[in-house]
Design an enzyme around this catalytic site. Structure first.
Site, PDB file in Angstrom:
ATOM      1  CB  CYS A 113      55.876  30.898 -11.296  1.00 34.12           C
ATOM      2  SG  CYS A 113      54.705  31.950 -10.873  1.00 34.12           S
ATOM      3  CG  HIS A 247      58.869  33.025 -13.835  1.00 31.41           C
ATOM      4  ND1 HIS A 247      57.782  32.964 -14.759  1.00 31.41           N
ATOM      5  CD2 HIS A 247      58.586  33.218 -12.503  1.00 31.41           C
ATOM      6  CE1 HIS A 247      56.875  33.366 -13.801  1.00 31.41           C
ATOM      7  NE2 HIS A 247      57.197  33.339 -12.642  1.00 31.41           N
ATOM      8  CG  ASN A 277      54.618  36.355 -12.589  1.00 31.89           C
ATOM      9  OD1 ASN A 277      54.655  35.378 -13.584  1.00 31.89           O
ATOM     10  ND2 ASN A 277      55.074  36.078 -11.383  1.00 31.89           N
TER      11      ASN A 277
HETATM   12  N1  COA Z   1      52.049  50.673  -5.433  1.00 29.74           N
HETATM   13  C1  COA Z   1      52.496  51.683  -4.763  1.00 29.74           C
HETATM   14  N2  COA Z   1      52.921  51.179  -3.429  1.00 29.74           N
HETATM   15  C2  COA Z   1      52.918  49.839  -3.124  1.00 29.74           C
HETATM   16  C3  COA Z   1      52.561  48.836  -4.095  1.00 29.74           C
HETATM   17  C4  COA Z   1      51.962  49.413  -5.380  1.00 29.74           C
HETATM   18  N3  COA Z   1      51.528  48.478  -6.310  1.00 29.74           N
HETATM   19  N4  COA Z   1      52.729  47.632  -3.532  1.00 29.74           N
HETATM   20  C5  COA Z   1      53.079  47.916  -2.336  1.00 29.74           C
HETATM   21  N5  COA Z   1      53.507  49.270  -2.054  1.00 29.74           N
HETATM   22  C6  COA Z   1      53.874  49.868  -1.076  1.00 29.74           C
HETATM   23  C7  COA Z   1      53.746  49.194   0.302  1.00 29.74           C
HETATM   24  O1  COA Z   1      52.529  49.338   0.644  1.00 29.74           O
HETATM   25  C8  COA Z   1      54.832  49.517   1.129  1.00 29.74           C
HETATM   26  O2  COA Z   1      54.653  50.771   1.717  1.00 29.74           O
HETATM   27  P1  COA Z   1      54.950  51.314   3.233  1.00 29.74           P
HETATM   28  O3  COA Z   1      56.578  51.234   3.222  1.00 29.74           O
HETATM   29  O4  COA Z   1      54.474  52.524   3.455  1.00 29.74           O
HETATM   30  O5  COA Z   1      54.293  50.151   4.071  1.00 29.74           O
HETATM   31  C9  COA Z   1      56.168  49.975   0.226  1.00 29.74           C
HETATM   32  O6  COA Z   1      55.338  49.814  -1.142  1.00 29.74           O
HETATM   33  C10 COA Z   1      57.098  48.618   0.130  1.00 29.74           C
HETATM   34  O7  COA Z   1      56.350  47.360   0.089  1.00 29.74           O
HETATM   35  P2  COA Z   1      57.331  46.302  -0.141  1.00 29.74           P
HETATM   36  O8  COA Z   1      56.322  44.947  -0.379  1.00 29.74           O
HETATM   37  O9  COA Z   1      58.341  46.034   1.062  1.00 29.74           O
HETATM   38  O10 COA Z   1      58.028  46.393  -1.540  1.00 29.74           O
HETATM   39  P3  COA Z   1      59.254  45.626  -2.182  1.00 29.74           P
HETATM   40  O11 COA Z   1      60.225  46.690  -2.336  1.00 29.74           O
HETATM   41  O12 COA Z   1      59.637  44.361  -1.510  1.00 29.74           O
HETATM   42  O13 COA Z   1      58.723  45.420  -3.549  1.00 29.74           O
HETATM   43  C11 COA Z   1      57.519  43.635  -4.812  1.00 29.74           C
HETATM   44  C12 COA Z   1      57.534  44.685  -3.855  1.00 29.74           C
HETATM   45  C13 COA Z   1      56.290  42.544  -4.821  1.00 29.74           C
HETATM   46  C14 COA Z   1      57.674  44.412  -6.177  1.00 29.74           C
HETATM   47  C15 COA Z   1      58.915  42.605  -4.294  1.00 29.74           C
HETATM   48  O14 COA Z   1      58.819  42.193  -3.152  1.00 29.74           O
HETATM   49  C16 COA Z   1      59.043  41.664  -5.361  1.00 29.74           C
HETATM   50  O15 COA Z   1      59.326  41.565  -6.584  1.00 29.74           O
HETATM   51  N6  COA Z   1      58.943  40.362  -4.731  1.00 29.74           N
HETATM   52  C17 COA Z   1      58.981  39.292  -5.609  1.00 29.74           C
HETATM   53  C18 COA Z   1      57.741  38.943  -6.159  1.00 29.74           C
HETATM   54  C19 COA Z   1      57.646  37.798  -7.301  1.00 29.74           C
HETATM   55  O16 COA Z   1      58.267  37.950  -8.208  1.00 29.74           O
HETATM   56  N7  COA Z   1      56.609  36.880  -7.181  1.00 29.74           N
HETATM   57  C20 COA Z   1      56.368  35.790  -8.206  1.00 29.74           C
HETATM   58  C21 COA Z   1      57.374  34.581  -7.957  1.00 29.74           C
HETATM   59  S1  COA Z   1      56.898  33.582  -9.184  1.00 29.74           S
END
Ligand code: COA
Length: 320
Positions: A113, A247, A277
């Protein structure tokens, strides 16, 4: 003394746009969850005839036209991608052939990225030492091909696309130009965002894997730090910044980073809702969007930033 200036921008997207609701028909997710956690509403998904090289070539053609140049004026092509058409040759050489350029330097840069920031500094440096005069810097990706469509925590986050800029040598005292770039990497974190395959390990392409929470935590800290560092090198402060083109990973990361820097959210170019993304393509795609809709104008100070797998991260300060 010379430096380089951005004299044209372009972008390209696949024909097919996919909404969160369409995705929810095949993935266990909802429009509400995706919008609330990420700000994403749509992403573009490449069809069988659309590849990283075709999207990159389309974006490059648009950037060359915007610069008022011909393809033969280009003497350097640096493509940032983590999803090349093939393991080799470099997709930059495929783009070169598609553009009808038969003799120039062309290679790929892999920093996921952050790839566009890495490619920008590489091309800017090659122009500064006088080796080249007009460079295409392209970010192009087809992440849809490396997503695990059974992993809802990652497959909803990414999309395909390409963006490009033309860099041209200008005098050091020209009104426009790249004022500063800074890059970083910390390989201790390369297990937090990676692909579980590759030519030298599994012999397969593999699928994207991510520990989203950890990535989020590091992103805001690293991005705010590298922007502060790059602004200082350019000799300006965040109060001088007209536009931040970050980004486009997640709206919450963008908002938190801007807040940490004390930047007005109205000065942040946000396209993650439309494109999701697109990895190395996201910064030049967002930049081209804001140039073409008239937000970014000549003379303005624009800050570009990105962080990605590795981790790698970087920023650039540019006067348009
Ligand atoms: N739809 C519905 N539920 C979802 C889901 C989706 N697409 N993806 C995950 N969940 C659920 C999980 O299973 C989890 O459920 P549980 O609590 O019953 O286990 C819950 O949502 C929370 O998951 P979690 O991964 O802890 O969520 P989060 O608040 O951390 O959000 C991201 C997830 C990926 C959106 C967040 O971590 C994020 O934005 N991270 C940065 C990622 C990024 O930008 N990466 C690229 C950098 S280049």
């Amino acid at each position: 003394m010379t430096r380089s200036a951005i004299v044209g921008t372009g972008s390209a997207l696949p024909a097919r746009r996919v909404s969160n609701a369409e995705l929810a028909e095949r993935v266990d997710t909802t429009d509400d969850w995706i919008v609330e956690r990420t700000g994403i509403r749509f992403r573009y998904i490449a069809g069988p005839d659309e590849t990283t090289a075709t999207l990159g070539a389309d974006a490059a053609s648009a950037a060359i036209a915007a610069a008022g140049l011909a393809a033969q004026d280009i003497d350097l092509i640096v493509l940032a991608t983590a999803t090349p058409d093939q393991t080799f040759p470099a997709s930059a050489t495929k783009i070169q052939a598609m553009l009808g350029i038969h003799d120039c330097v062309a290679f790929d840069v892999a920093a996921v990225c952050s790839g566009f920031l890495y490619a920008l500094q590489v091309a800017d440096s090659m122009i500064r030492v006088g080796a080249h005069r007009r460079a295409l810097v392209i970010g192009a990706e087809t992440f849809s091909r490396i997503l695990d469509w059974d992993d809802r925590a990652t497959c909803v986050l990414f999309g395909d696309g390409a963006g490009a800029v033309v860099l041209q040598a200008v005098a050091d005292d020209a009104p426009n130009g790249i004022l500063a770039t800074r890059l970083h990497a910390d390989g201790r974190h390369n297990g937090l965002l990676y692909v579980d395959g590759g030519p030298s390990t599994t012999g397969t392409v593999g699928k994207l894997r991510m520990k989203g929470r950890e990535v989020f935590r590091y992103a805001v800290t690293n991005l705010a730090a590298v922007m502060t560092e790059t602004l200082a090198v350019a000799g300006i402060t965040s109060a001088d910044v007209d536009w931040l083109v970050p980004h486009q990973a997640n709206a919450r990361i963008l908002e938190a980073t801007a807040k940490k820097l004390g930047l007005d959210p109205a000065r942040v170019v946000m396209t993650v809702d439309q494109h999701a993304n697109t990895s190395a393509a996201s910064v030049p795609l967002a930049l081209d969007t804001a140039v073409r809709d008239g937000r970014i104008r000549p003379g303005q100070i624009v800050v570009l930033e990105a962080m990605g797998g590795g981790f790698t991260w970087g920023a650039a300060v540019v006067r348009f």
